[in-house]
Motif scaffolding. Structure first.
Motif: not given
Length: 133
Positions: A42-47
């Motif tokens: 999730g954090m990588a996709i959000a980034s």
């Protein structure tokens, strides 16, 4: 002709027990088969998404592009530092965030430099016949 494939002496001892397990590959339960660690990306996709938005929005609305770029860079470095899954997406988010941040800052600089001259140009056009008074 004597070959190794047909010799009974060279065959492995095979068990006749129907319940015996085969000698196939057994996955190490602690290594996870060499796959990525379990968890959310999730954090990588959000980034990555915020980095792309920083580029697209940074061309039009500079302040929003700058904020999206800063958040994308922070999330991407957080994923990299903690070793979370989605390292490639985090890298894309960092790169796109930096580009979006640079576009936003460049837009503000261009607006500050060219803003006054554009205002004078628009006022000179109002004296002409292009605008209806």
């Amino acid at each position: 002709m004597d070959n190794n494939y047909n010799n009974d002496n060279n065959q492995q001892n095979m068990s006749t027990d129907p319940y015996a397990q085969g000698g196939g590959y057994v996955q190490d339960p602690y290594n996870n088969g060499g796959l990525e660690p379990q968890g959310s990306k999730g954090m990588a996709i959000a980034s990555m998404v915020l980095g792309i938005c920083a580029i697209v929005i940074g061309c039009c609305i500079t302040y929003v592009g700058i904020v999206c770029g800063i958040i994308a860079i922070a999330l991407g470095f957080n994923v990299k530092k903690k070793g979370l899954p989605g390292q490639g997406q985090a890298t894309a988010g960092i790169v796109c965030g930096i580009i979006g941040l640079a576009l936003g800052v460049l837009g503000i600089i261009l607006a500050a430099v060219a803003g006054n001259s554009l205002k004078e140009w628009a006022e000179s056009l109002q004296d002409g016949a292009l605008f209806i008074k």
